[in-house]
Design an enzyme around this catalytic site. Structure first.
Site, PDB file in Angstrom:
ATOM      1  N   ARG A 174       0.813  -1.221   0.000  1.00  0.00           N
ATOM      2  CA  ARG A 174       0.000   0.000   0.000  1.00  0.00           C
ATOM      3  C   ARG A 174       0.847   1.273   0.000  1.00  0.00           C
ATOM      4  O   ARG A 174       0.479   2.295   0.566  1.00  0.00           O
ATOM      5  CB  ARG A 174      -0.968   0.012   1.204  1.00  0.00           C
ATOM      6  CG  ARG A 174      -1.898  -1.182   1.249  1.00  0.00           C
ATOM      7  CD  ARG A 174      -2.839  -1.235   0.047  1.00  0.00           C
ATOM      8  NE  ARG A 174      -3.644  -2.446   0.089  1.00  0.00           N
ATOM      9  CZ  ARG A 174      -3.326  -3.586  -0.547  1.00  0.00           C
ATOM     10  NH1 ARG A 174      -2.230  -3.656  -1.282  1.00  0.00           N
ATOM     11  NH2 ARG A 174      -4.102  -4.645  -0.459  1.00  0.00           N
ATOM     12  N   SER A 224     -11.045  -0.091   3.497  1.00  0.00           N
ATOM     13  CA  SER A 224     -10.269  -0.487   4.675  1.00  0.00           C
ATOM     14  C   SER A 224      -9.617   0.724   5.323  1.00  0.00           C
ATOM     15  O   SER A 224      -8.958   1.516   4.646  1.00  0.00           O
ATOM     16  CB  SER A 224      -9.188  -1.498   4.289  1.00  0.00           C
ATOM     17  OG  SER A 224      -9.773  -2.691   3.806  1.00  0.00           O
ATOM     18  N   GLU A 294      -4.635   3.030   6.663  1.00  0.00           N
ATOM     19  CA  GLU A 294      -4.477   2.945   5.212  1.00  0.00           C
ATOM     20  C   GLU A 294      -5.055   4.205   4.571  1.00  0.00           C
ATOM     21  O   GLU A 294      -4.540   4.691   3.574  1.00  0.00           O
ATOM     22  CB  GLU A 294      -5.199   1.700   4.680  1.00  0.00           C
ATOM     23  CG  GLU A 294      -5.050   1.479   3.195  1.00  0.00           C
ATOM     24  CD  GLU A 294      -5.562   0.116   2.759  1.00  0.00           C
ATOM     25  OE1 GLU A 294      -6.232   0.060   1.715  1.00  0.00           O
ATOM     26  OE2 GLU A 294      -5.306  -0.874   3.449  1.00  0.00           O
TER      27      GLU A 294
END
Length: 302
Positions: A174, A224, A294
């Site tokens: 990520r 998320s 995130e």
């Protein structure tokens, strides 16, 4: 700021607005006003926008669909540049795709699957734009952007454009180099593989169905919230801690998926931030694990 707005309007770079509510431009439907909001009408308009922002020395950030963004209730200082439909070209030549940074990631995955090209099955349920997917190295089901990106065309703060190859993107979980040095992914070249169309479509539909069954897309949310502290999974840790359904103000940890915070009743950014802090404290106390977000948290400078 007024001088920047005047220059942007005179240059006809695209849509320019003052004090634009960011709640209109985030999937959480949360966020105060941006001082200046610009939606360039193409790459040339984007480059001119950047040149004028640098001329006036105004802080800036780029957004796509705002699917990974929590904007403070006080809004965003400086300029917000939105990559939208005017930077969403698509060219397909054999198994190579060239696509604009403002192109819908889900739409791209759907189109590509129907052409019998494999490589984007994982993207079937990921909201956002191609540029955002490169920025975050978006992924699911064991695949991510680093697996398919050949190179990204990046606009830098000095107004220059350059192609950055995959190996220079500094991809990890990520994460990409664009999170460490300012730049906007204007377009991307992606490597696909020829495959069986029916199998590819079936695989992508399977991922979409799984997301619909396990994730609360009936409420405004940002996907998320926490990165998985591998080998653990954020959602599982939150659920095992009994935090499903935990609510502050108009925000709530989803009853369906522990790693989703949903806007159930006109939530404010401070509601979401309070839940994030509570989760971080609870997981640290119980498992001694640091939970990193995130989603990107954007606060106006004091």
């Amino acid at each position: 700021m007024k001088e920047l707005i005047t220059d942007l309007q005179n240059a006809q770079v695209g849509r320019v607005a003052e004090n634009e509510p960011m709640a209109k431009h985030t999937t959480w439907k949360i966020g105060g006003p941006a001082d200046v909001f610009i939606e360039p009408d193409g790459v040339d308009g984007l480059v001119e926008t950047m040149n004028l922002i640098q001329k006036h020395q105004v802080p800036w950030r780029a957004v796509g669909r705002g699917s990974n963004l929590l904007v403070d209730d006080a809004g965003i200082e400086g300029a917000v540049i939105k990559l939208g439909q005017n930077i969403s070209h698509l060219e397909i030549e054999d198994d190579i795709i060239r696509v604009g940074g403002g192109y819908s990631f889900i739409k791209l995955a759907t189109i590509i699957s129907k052409k019998g090209l494999s490589g984007l099955e994982f993207a079937g349920g990921i909201p956002g734009t191609v540029g955002g997917a490169v920025f975050m190295n978006a992924g699911a089901h064991g695949s991510d952007m680093s697996d398919i990106l050949i190179e990204a065309r990046v606009l830098y703060p000095d107004g220059s454009l350059a192609w950055v190859k995959n190996e220079d993107m500094d991809f990890s979980y990520r994460t990409s180099i664009l999170q460490k040095q300012q730049g906007i992914c204007v377009e991307a070249r992606l490597q696909m593989q020829q495959g069986d169309k029916s199998s590819i479509v079936e695989e992508m539909q399977k991922h979409k169905s799984y997301r619909r069954q396990t994730q609360p897309w009936n409420y405004p949310c940002a996907g998320s919230v926490f990165r998985n502290p591998l080998p653990e999974h954020a959602g599982a840790l939150i659920e095992k801690s009994g935090l499903k359904g935990y609510r502050i103000g108009g925000a709530q940890i989803s009853e369906l998926h522990g790693n989703f915070i949903v806007n159930v009743d006109n939530a404010k950014a401070q509601d979401v931030l309070a839940i994030i802090s509570h989760v971080q404290e609870a997981i640290k106390k119980r498992y001694d694990i640091d939970m990193r977000t995130e989603v990107e948290l954007v606060k106006r400078q004091a």
